[in-house]
Design a protein around this motif. Sequence first.
Motif, short mmCIF file in Angstrom:
data_model
loop_
_atom_site.label_atom_id
_atom_site.label_comp_id
_atom_site.label_asym_id
_atom_site.label_seq_id
_atom_site.Cartn_x
_atom_site.Cartn_y
_atom_site.Cartn_z
N GLY A 59 8.73 12.43 7.30
CA GLY A 59 7.27 12.47 7.24
C GLY A 59 6.69 11.42 8.17
N GLU A 60 5.40 11.45 8.30
CA GLU A 60 4.70 10.52 9.19
C GLU A 60 4.67 9.11 8.64
OE1 GLU A 60 3.28 11.10 12.29
OE2 GLU A 60 4.35 13.01 12.12
N SER A 61 4.72 8.14 9.53
CA SER A 61 4.55 6.75 9.15
C SER A 61 3.10 6.54 8.74
CB SER A 61 4.89 5.85 10.33
OG SER A 61 4.54 4.51 10.04
N GLU A 98 5.22 -2.77 -8.52
CA GLU A 98 5.62 -4.02 -9.19
C GLU A 98 6.49 -4.90 -8.29
OE1 GLU A 98 8.70 -0.90 -10.45
OE2 GLU A 98 6.54 -0.95 -10.12
N MET A 99 6.95 -4.36 -7.19
CA MET A 99 7.75 -5.15 -6.24
C MET A 99 6.81 -5.78 -5.22
SD MET A 99 11.14 -2.80 -5.82
CE MET A 99 12.21 -4.14 -5.34
N PRO A 100 7.14 -6.98 -4.74
CA PRO A 100 6.25 -7.67 -3.80
C PRO A 100 6.17 -6.96 -2.45
CG PRO A 100 8.32 -8.85 -4.00
CD PRO A 100 8.35 -7.74 -5.02
N LEU A 101 5.03 -7.10 -1.81
CA LEU A 101 4.87 -6.57 -0.46
C LEU A 101 5.81 -7.29 0.49
CD1 LEU A 101 0.99 -6.25 -0.04
CD2 LEU A 101 2.66 -4.40 0.07
N VAL A 102 6.48 -6.51 1.33
CA VAL A 102 7.34 -7.08 2.37
C VAL A 102 7.10 -6.30 3.66
CG1 VAL A 102 9.12 -7.89 0.76
CG2 VAL A 102 9.32 -5.62 1.76
N GLY A 103 7.58 -6.82 4.74
CA GLY A 103 7.46 -6.13 6.01
C GLY A 103 8.23 -4.82 6.01
N LEU A 104 7.68 -3.80 6.62
CA LEU A 104 8.29 -2.47 6.67
C LEU A 104 9.75 -2.53 7.10
CD1 LEU A 104 8.06 0.66 6.71
CD2 LEU A 104 7.34 0.44 9.08
N PHE A 105 10.07 -3.37 8.09
CA PHE A 105 11.43 -3.42 8.62
C PHE A 105 12.39 -4.16 7.69
CE2 PHE A 105 9.16 -3.13 12.90
CZ PHE A 105 9.22 -1.74 12.89
N ALA A 106 11.88 -4.74 6.62
CA ALA A 106 12.74 -5.40 5.63
C ALA A 106 13.08 -4.43 4.49
CB ALA A 106 12.05 -6.64 5.08
N THR A 107 12.79 -3.17 4.68
CA THR A 107 13.04 -2.16 3.65
C THR A 107 13.90 -1.02 4.22
OG1 THR A 107 11.17 -0.69 4.13
CG2 THR A 107 10.73 -2.62 2.73
N ARG A 108 14.30 -0.13 3.35
CA ARG A 108 15.03 1.07 3.76
C ARG A 108 14.08 2.27 3.89
NH1 ARG A 108 20.06 1.93 3.70
NH2 ARG A 108 19.90 3.95 2.68
N SER A 109 12.81 2.02 3.98
CA SER A 109 11.84 3.11 4.07
C SER A 109 12.14 3.99 5.28
CB SER A 109 10.42 2.56 4.20
OG SER A 109 9.53 3.63 4.45
N PRO A 110 12.15 5.32 5.08
CA PRO A 110 12.36 6.21 6.22
C PRO A 110 11.09 6.42 7.05
CG PRO A 110 12.12 7.49 4.23
CD PRO A 110 12.10 6.04 3.82
N ARG A 139 8.99 5.16 9.40
CA ARG A 139 8.94 4.11 10.41
C ARG A 139 8.26 4.64 11.67
NH1 ARG A 139 12.66 -0.03 9.61
NH2 ARG A 139 13.61 0.11 7.56
N PRO A 140 7.87 3.75 12.57
CA PRO A 140 7.23 4.21 13.81
C PRO A 140 8.12 5.17 14.60
CG PRO A 140 7.09 1.82 13.62
CD PRO A 140 7.94 2.29 12.51
N ASN A 141 9.42 4.90 14.60
CA ASN A 141 10.40 5.78 15.24
C ASN A 141 11.41 6.16 14.16
OD1 ASN A 141 9.58 5.74 18.08
ND2 ASN A 141 10.05 3.57 17.93
#
Length: 129
Positions: free
Chosen positions: A68-70, A83-95, A97-99
């Motif tokens: 899906g789109e970033s 409930e989890m703290p905000l962190v930078g996108l690149f510190a996660t396994r989120s799919p 991403r910009p690329n």
Amino acid sequence: MPTARQQPRELTLQPIGRVVKGRPWPDQGDRWEHAEAVIEIEPAWSDALEGLEDFSHIWVVWWLDRAGESSGALRIHPEGKPEMPLVGLFATRSPRRPNPIAITVVRLLGRQGSRLRVQGLDAFEDSPV
């Protein structure tokens, strides 16, 4: 005075194979770390695999074709859990991403011609490699 390096306007990638056995889509399970997967490399690249079976682990670079789109957010809650703290996108396994490029180190279980049997691949079946 140094100048900023000019960034390419476009980057083109060509898949060299596909995941033919992996996580089914859609899948929300977290047991992929122990599951066996199979990657089939295009026949044109099979000679490039020679000697790969001597390694215990390999890196697999694959395309997150169903991510899906970033959202454009630079800070997110891991796993979308507020409930989890905000962190930078690149510190996660989120799919999302910009690329949508993923890289996973996997255990190489075996090679049969242009088929690689691996363990620990989090790619979905039919993902481009």
